[in-house]
Write an enzyme that holds these catalytic residues in place. Structure first.
Site, PDB file in Angstrom:
ATOM      1  N   ASP A  20       0.975  -1.534   0.267  1.00  0.00           N
ATOM      2  CA  ASP A  20       0.186   0.179   0.038  1.00  0.00           C
ATOM      3  C   ASP A  20       1.135   1.069  -0.083  1.00  0.00           C
ATOM      4  O   ASP A  20       1.985   1.089  -0.011  1.00  0.00           O
ATOM      5  CB  ASP A  20      -1.249  -0.071   1.105  1.00  0.00           C
ATOM      6  CG  ASP A  20      -0.181   0.035   2.241  1.00  0.00           C
ATOM      7  OD1 ASP A  20       0.818  -0.194   2.570  1.00  0.00           O
ATOM      8  OD2 ASP A  20      -0.882  -0.097   3.864  1.00  0.00           O
TER       9      ASP A  20
ATOM     10  N   ASP B 102      -7.770  -8.026   0.457  1.00  0.00           N
ATOM     11  CA  ASP B 102      -7.185  -8.195   1.024  1.00  0.00           C
ATOM     12  C   ASP B 102      -7.436  -7.521   2.496  1.00  0.00           C
ATOM     13  O   ASP B 102      -8.203  -6.985   2.223  1.00  0.00           O
ATOM     14  CB  ASP B 102      -5.151  -7.123   1.098  1.00  0.00           C
ATOM     15  CG  ASP B 102      -5.747  -6.228   1.619  1.00  0.00           C
ATOM     16  OD1 ASP B 102      -6.150  -5.134   0.945  1.00  0.00           O
ATOM     17  OD2 ASP B 102      -5.180  -5.767   3.099  1.00  0.00           O
TER      18      ASP B 102
ATOM     19  N   CYS C 246     -12.641 -29.138   5.516  1.00  0.00           N
ATOM     20  CA  CYS C 246     -11.806 -27.885   5.026  1.00  0.00           C
ATOM     21  C   CYS C 246     -10.438 -29.009   4.997  1.00  0.00           C
ATOM     22  O   CYS C 246      -9.840 -29.936   5.567  1.00  0.00           O
ATOM     23  CB  CYS C 246     -11.946 -26.921   6.267  1.00  0.00           C
ATOM     24  SG  CYS C 246     -10.096 -26.118   5.955  1.00  0.00           S
TER      25      CYS C 246
ATOM     26  N   CYS D  63      -7.387 -27.679   5.208  1.00  0.00           N
ATOM     27  CA  CYS D  63      -6.441 -27.284   6.096  1.00  0.00           C
ATOM     28  C   CYS D  63      -5.854 -28.017   6.703  1.00  0.00           C
ATOM     29  O   CYS D  63      -5.875 -29.606   6.759  1.00  0.00           O
ATOM     30  CB  CYS D  63      -6.564 -25.868   6.383  1.00  0.00           C
ATOM     31  SG  CYS D  63      -7.051 -26.117   8.266  1.00  0.00           S
TER      32      CYS D  63
ATOM     33  N   CYS E 172      -7.228 -28.774  10.135  1.00  0.00           N
ATOM     34  CA  CYS E 172      -8.590 -29.485  10.173  1.00  0.00           C
ATOM     35  C   CYS E 172      -7.742 -30.552   9.766  1.00  0.00           C
ATOM     36  O   CYS E 172      -8.677 -31.853   9.996  1.00  0.00           O
ATOM     37  CB  CYS E 172      -9.312 -29.158   9.345  1.00  0.00           C
ATOM     38  SG  CYS E 172     -10.380 -27.204   9.339  1.00  0.00           S
TER      39      CYS E 172
ATOM     40  N   HIS F 252      -6.289 -22.325   9.090  1.00  0.00           N
ATOM     41  CA  HIS F 252      -7.566 -22.359   8.806  1.00  0.00           C
ATOM     42  C   HIS F 252      -8.243 -20.928   8.264  1.00  0.00           C
ATOM     43  O   HIS F 252      -8.858 -21.090   7.365  1.00  0.00           O
ATOM     44  CB  HIS F 252      -8.037 -23.384   9.474  1.00  0.00           C
ATOM     45  CG  HIS F 252      -9.745 -22.761   9.940  1.00  0.00           C
ATOM     46  ND1 HIS F 252      -9.929 -23.826   9.401  1.00  0.00           N
ATOM     47  CD2 HIS F 252     -10.775 -22.091   9.577  1.00  0.00           C
ATOM     48  CE1 HIS F 252     -11.320 -24.138   8.608  1.00  0.00           C
ATOM     49  NE2 HIS F 252     -11.823 -22.299   9.683  1.00  0.00           N
TER      50      HIS F 252
END
Ligand SMILES: [Zn+2]
Length: 380
Positions: free
Chosen positions: A99, A271, A309, A311, A314, A340
């Site tokens: 930014d 974002d 999930c 991930c 998980c 997660h």
């Protein structure tokens, strides 16, 4: 009439498919291709808190954001430049976005003073005085070396009409100065559309920034305290005005329902600190709502956060174990919940992208809204 210069190599944006106003695209950068819609994790201090770059890569991150204001103050852009830029300094080989520092500086409220040339502000770290101008913001971002950099803008309170008029005019003048100051072809400078929650200002700003022909456009000044309906209304106003052949970045948005509604309105890049901030505050984000894993109801719960999930968290750990880590004050809880939560947002963006490619976005959105509304009060 919008008739910009063609985007110059190494940057290129292809719209692969559209579904309503939504788009699936590919944005080519010097450090790789970003498939859109995309959610970018925020690495404020050149680190996504609690995660290694290897973990970010593993959970599917493609674009990472870093904050110019923070890196300017500490360690300083010279030190990042000596390291060869942010990619080598932070060990992230993929695309990076910085930014301009504008949003942080304007968040300093009584610690800053703005004039037509720039902003003088006091560091939140040690009170020392500094000054950002459009030229300075570009020079710092060139030292940091991200692939995508932002014009220096003024972000006003969304419902203050007079201030928004002034801030928008300044943002436009500063965008022209940023373009003139930019020297590096390997960085794409995005202009930023401002205008608060006022449709006429948003249209005026979209037309002005579009005419600059920047390789992408960002939408600032939303998700800063206005009602969700107002944010969606502004996206509806902007969608037909923004160049269809440039990526569109909605700054600072990362709530699940907002991401879905914004993709429907033609946004490509997002974002937000929300997934990692919530993770450090014991909360899991799911498509059914938030779960506070400190809650005693999870003490003996052997299920993962979400059964479907995929991930790392998980696949390996139960709610009971995560609650134990939280109660014991173990820092692994922040890492596992960040994995997660970021997976939730990144996968959601990827699934929306696939739905656009398949021409079934509205069916997916209907299903998401139904389950989100039904389960939202999981926990406050
Ligand atoms: Zn998970």
């Amino acid at each position: 009439m919008y008739n910009p210069a063609p985007m110059t190599e190494p940057f290129r944006f292809e719209v692969q498919a559209t579904d309503g106003a939504a788009r699936a695209g590919r944005f080519h950068t010097p450090h790789g291709v970003i498939e859109t819609p995309v959610f970018a994790p925020v690495g404020t201090q050149a680190t996504v808190k609690a995660l290694t770059p290897a973990q970010l890569d593993d959970l599917g991150a493609s674009l990472v954001l870093a904050n110019t204001y923070h890196l300017y103050l500490r360690p300083g852009p010279e030190i990042v430049a000596e390291a060869g830029g942010l990619h080598s300094f932070m060990g992230w080989p993929g695309p990076i976005l910085t930014d301009s520092g504008g949003f942080q500086v304007f968040s300093l409220a009584d610690r800053r003073q703005v004039d037509d040339d720039g902003v003088t502000f006091r560091s939140h770290l040690d009170g020392s005085e500094h000054r950002f101008t459009p030229e300075r913001a570009i020079a710092i971002q060139e030292q940091l070396g991200a692939d995508i950099i932002m014009a220096f803008d003024e972000c006003a309170a969304p419902d203050d009409r007079l201030y928004n008029e002034q801030a928008m005019m300044r943002t436009h003048a500063w965008a022209e100065r940023c373009l003139a100051a930019k020297t590096k072809d390997a960085q794409a400078l995005f202009g930023i559309v401002q205008g608060g929650i006022f449709p006429d200002l948003r249209r005026q700003s979209a037309d002005f920034i579009s005419a600059l022909g920047t390789p992408g456009l960002a939408i600032g000044g939303l998700s800063v305290g206005e009602a969700k309906v107002d944010m969606y209304a502004m996206l509806d106003v902007l969608e037909p005005r923004l160049p269809p052949d440039r990526p569109r970045y909605l700054m600072g948005v990362g709530a699940i329902d907002d991401l879905v509604e914004a993709v429907r309105r033609g946004i490509d890049i997002f974002d937000c600190v929300l997934p990692t901030r919530l993770a450090r505050n014991d909360a899991a984000m799911t498509r059914l709502g938030r779960m506070n894993l400190r809650n005693a109801t999870y003490a003996r719960d052997q299920q993962p956060i979400e059964a479907d999930c995929d991930c790392y968290t998980c696949r390996h750990f139960s709610r009971a174990y995560l609650r134990h880590l939280i109660v014991a004050g173990e820092m692994l809880s922040a890492t596992l919940l960040s994995i997660h939560n970021l997976t939730t947002l990144i996968t959601l963006a990827a699934d929306l992208r696939q739905a656009v490619l398949d021409g079934r976005l509205e069916a997916m959105v209907t299903e998401l809204r139904r389950s989100y509304a039904k389960h939202r009060p999981v926990e406050a």
